[in-house]
Write an enzyme that holds these catalytic residues in place. Structure first.
Site, PDB file in Angstrom:
ATOM      1  N   ASP A  66       0.781  -1.293   0.079  1.00 25.56           N
ATOM      2  CA  ASP A  66       0.083   0.120  -0.146  1.00 25.56           C
ATOM      3  C   ASP A  66       0.722   1.350  -0.064  1.00 25.56           C
ATOM      4  OD1 ASP A  66       0.890  -0.339   2.670  1.00 25.56           O
ATOM      5  OD2 ASP A  66      -1.019  -1.136   3.500  1.00 25.56           O
ATOM      6  N   ASN A 135      -7.426  -2.709  14.206  1.00 29.52           N
ATOM      7  CA  ASN A 135      -9.043  -3.075  13.781  1.00 29.52           C
ATOM      8  C   ASN A 135      -9.086  -4.418  12.959  1.00 29.52           C
ATOM      9  OD1 ASN A 135      -8.079  -1.842  11.418  1.00 29.52           O
ATOM     10  ND2 ASN A 135      -9.512  -0.335  11.191  1.00 29.52           N
ATOM     11  N   HIS A 137      -7.257  -4.599  10.000  1.00 30.48           N
ATOM     12  CA  HIS A 137      -7.091  -4.712   8.410  1.00 30.48           C
ATOM     13  C   HIS A 137      -5.798  -5.112   8.298  1.00 30.48           C
ATOM     14  CE1 HIS A 137      -4.914  -0.327   9.733  1.00 30.48           C
ATOM     15  NE2 HIS A 137      -3.928  -1.164   8.982  1.00 30.48           N
ATOM     16  N   GLU A 142      -9.527  -2.080   5.307  1.00 37.20           N
ATOM     17  CA  GLU A 142     -10.623  -1.791   6.503  1.00 37.20           C
ATOM     18  C   GLU A 142     -11.632  -2.766   6.711  1.00 37.20           C
ATOM     19  OE1 GLU A 142      -9.096   0.142   8.308  1.00 37.20           O
ATOM     20  OE2 GLU A 142      -8.689   2.134   7.822  1.00 37.20           O
TER      21      GLU A 142
END
Ligand code: GLP
Length: 257
Positions: A66, A135, A137, A142
């Site tokens: 990313d 979280n 990801h 996400e």
């Protein structure tokens, strides 16, 4: 698929050994690379071993997961800069074979499609390294990201921007969006190694353990991957049920190259 190591250093030792073995047996391997604090000791140990062994990395191809939208590859907080600092500048890589999404691409949708196509053209990823967000990801996929999504542009959640603000001056300067390889490319990798270290990952690791595969916790998808490993240290394992911790701690330690 879950293994507990004493600390982040022993995981770095093991993962760097896995990378060395892969490259030694296949010098033109295609690797999927990750960023984040978790990967820093992994790359440091890898560089150390690769230098000692005089490992040839010149034929490797890599695809990073990313990049932040709006940051140029020269920006000190870009993932391109991270990769140069922690890995690329230390060994004789062929820079034309090292790929990262371009956070400044004029048409990001088109760029995402091209990035995904490039991965396929190179034969897909053989070994994908992953960290995990607080979280759940992976890359920047996400919670709620459809499992079949290919490389795409994503708006970062408040949680992710807050977590990553430690790398920026403050929360307000963390970019609002990113380009990320999708769940599709990650799951197509022949082998996946996810690393989670430290207390801040204990809660999501426990949720991963208890949960069925769900888009609400993106890395639960790895439960469906035939060759995925989740490597955690004792701090990240601290909220797992006691009997699970005990049985995994009792397992023989994997041997690092
Ligand atoms: C970032 C990256 C992820 C990384 C995760 C964990 O948001 N996009 O690829 O795995 O955060 O980062 P860290 O290792 O710093 O906890």
């Amino acid at each position: 698929m879950l293994q507990i190591f004493p600390d982040a250093f022993s995981i770095a030792d093991y993962v760097s050994g896995t990378l060395i073995e892969k490259i030694a047996s296949k010098p033109d391997a295609v690797l999927g690379l990750a960023t984040g604090g978790t990967m820093e000791p992994v790359y440091a140990r890898f560089v150390e071993k690769a230098r000692r062994l005089d490992l040839d990395v010149s034929r490797l191809t890599s695809f990073n997961l990313d990049e932040y939208v709006g940051l140029s590859a020269d920006h000190p907080k870009s993932y391109a800069a991270y990769m140069r600092q922690h890995l690329f500048q230390h060994l004789a890589f062929d820079s034309s074979r090292l790929h990262l999404p371009d956070g400044l691409a004029p048409d990001l949708q088109q760029h995402s499609r091209e990035y995904s196509a490039r991965v396929q053209q190179c034969g897909g990823i053989e070994l994908q390294l992953l960290g995990v967000g607080g979280n759940g990801h992976i890359g920047f996929n996400e919670p709620g990201t459809p499992f079949e999504s290919p490389c795409h542009v994503v708006e970062l959640s408040e949680r992710t921007r807050r977590d990553n603000s430690r790398f920026f001056e403050d929360n307000a300067t963390v970019p609002a969006s990113a380009v990320t390889m999708g769940m599709y490319e990650i799951m197509m990798a022949r082998e996946v190694v996810l690393v989670a270290t430290g207390e801040s990952k204990a809660e999501i690791v426990a949720r991963w353990y208890e949960s069925d595969v769900t888009e609400a916790i993106p890395f639960t998808i790895l439960k469906r991957h035939a060759r995925a490993k989740i490597l955690i240290d004792e701090a990240a394992a601290s909220l797992l049920p006691e009997r699970v911790r005990q049985s995994l701690l009792a397992a023989p330690a994997p041997v690092a190259a």
